[in-house]
Scaffold this active site. Structure first.
Site, PDB file in Angstrom:
ATOM      1  N   LYS A  97       1.085  -1.160  -0.012  1.00  0.00           N
ATOM      2  CA  LYS A  97      -0.031  -0.090  -0.010  1.00  0.00           C
ATOM      3  C   LYS A  97       1.132   1.216  -0.061  1.00  0.00           C
ATOM      4  CE  LYS A  97      -3.391   2.646   2.976  1.00  0.00           C
ATOM      5  NZ  LYS A  97      -3.696   2.901   4.185  1.00  0.00           N
ATOM      6  N   GLY A 158      -7.722   8.665  10.375  1.00  0.00           N
ATOM      7  CA  GLY A 158      -8.104   8.756  11.687  1.00  0.00           C
ATOM      8  C   GLY A 158      -9.095   9.501  12.435  1.00  0.00           C
ATOM      9  N   ALA A 184      -9.338   5.198   4.706  1.00  0.00           N
ATOM     10  CA  ALA A 184      -9.382   6.261   5.729  1.00  0.00           C
ATOM     11  C   ALA A 184     -10.629   7.098   6.008  1.00  0.00           C
ATOM     12  CB  ALA A 184      -8.362   7.343   5.312  1.00  0.00           C
ATOM     13  N   THR A 207      -8.634   2.776  12.468  1.00  0.00           N
ATOM     14  CA  THR A 207      -8.888   3.649  13.592  1.00  0.00           C
ATOM     15  C   THR A 207     -10.318   3.231  14.317  1.00  0.00           C
ATOM     16  OG1 THR A 207      -7.610   5.424  12.943  1.00  0.00           O
ATOM     17  CG2 THR A 207      -8.785   5.998  14.562  1.00  0.00           C
TER      18      THR A 207
END
Length: 256
Positions: A97, A158, A184, A207
């Site tokens: 990635k 996050g 994300a 997260t």
């Protein structure tokens, strides 16, 4: 017929990818992976410590999973390429990635440097999954560079804010002939379901699971959300209407 996702010649039944960062205790990671059903697990190479079994993140990832090392920490294409090569040399496989981030405030990826790194690594036989800011022209350049999929962010990494870039991702899904994996910002299983309902091939979540009160239960919830969203997409939604329309006839009441 099984609904499988194919990336780099590998067929995947589970469309939830998960990360290994931010967990309060590494020992919970195997249970989280099992609960999620995920077979693609991403990790930062800097968290691989071959000299310490307890600190080495690879020790907590089941052998039947695909390792997806990321180039976290890279600020340009050159650094990303170096990290990817190190990961393969350390036995992490040929999936990678690409993360190239020089923005320290919002941690937004540098699409230009990401395209450069993707082209170099794809030619070297890597299965490259580039993390990117959603942009159709950049995505097309990544396709030309040899990417195996594109990974646009839903919101800054996050933040758990969900699909803040929804319309841009929708355009990419419609126009790019490669799997689009939303990466994300996804903070809830409903966010993951929404991405899958749009036609995303998969989502990557870290997260939201790692910082949950019960990461194991949250991993299962995300797995169910991804499956529900994919089934809804395959089932094809009924049309939206401006005015009400009864689901049963409005005639025939009381001998009418």
């Amino acid at each position: 017929m099984m609904d499988k996702l194919k990336i780099g010649g590998v067929e995947l039944q589970n469309r939830l990818f998960i990360g290994t960062g931010k967990f309060p205790n590494k020992k919970i990671i195997p249970d989280v992976i099992k609960s999620s059903g995920s077979k693609v697990i991403t990790m930062a190479l800097r968290r691989v410590d071959l000299n310490s079994k307890e600190e080495n993140i690879i020790e907590y990832i089941p052998k039947d999973c695909i390792l997806l090392p990321n180039t976290s920490g890279a600020r340009n294409a050159e650094e990303a390429v170096r990290i990817a090569r190190l990961a393969r040399a350390m036995g992490c496989g040929n999936w990678v990635k690409i993360e190239v981030i020089s923005d320290n405030k919002y941690l937004l990826p540098d699409n230009y440097e990401t395209i450069k790194a993707t082209e170099i690594l794809a030619k070297e036989g890597f299965v490259v999954l580039p993390y990117m800011s959603p942009d159709l022209m950049a995505a097309k350049s990544l396709v030309d560079a040899g990417a195996a999929a594109v990974m646009p962010l839903g919101a800054p990494i996050g933040t758990n804010r969900g699909l803040q870039t929804k319309e841009l991702i929708r355009i990419m899904i419609d126009e790019i002939d490669l799997p689009t994996i939303v990466d994300a910002g996804i903070g809830k299983p409903s966010h993951a379901a929404e991405a899958m309902e749009m036609g995303a091939a998969a989502v990557l979540v870290n997260t939201a699971i790692a910082t949950a009160g019960d990461p194991v239960k949250m991993a299962q919830a995300f797995s169910l959300g991804v499956k529900a969203g994919r089934l809804a997409y395959l089932g094809k939604f009924g049309p939206e209407r401006k005015y009400a329309e009864a689901s049963s006839p409005l005639t025939g009441f009381l001998n009418e």
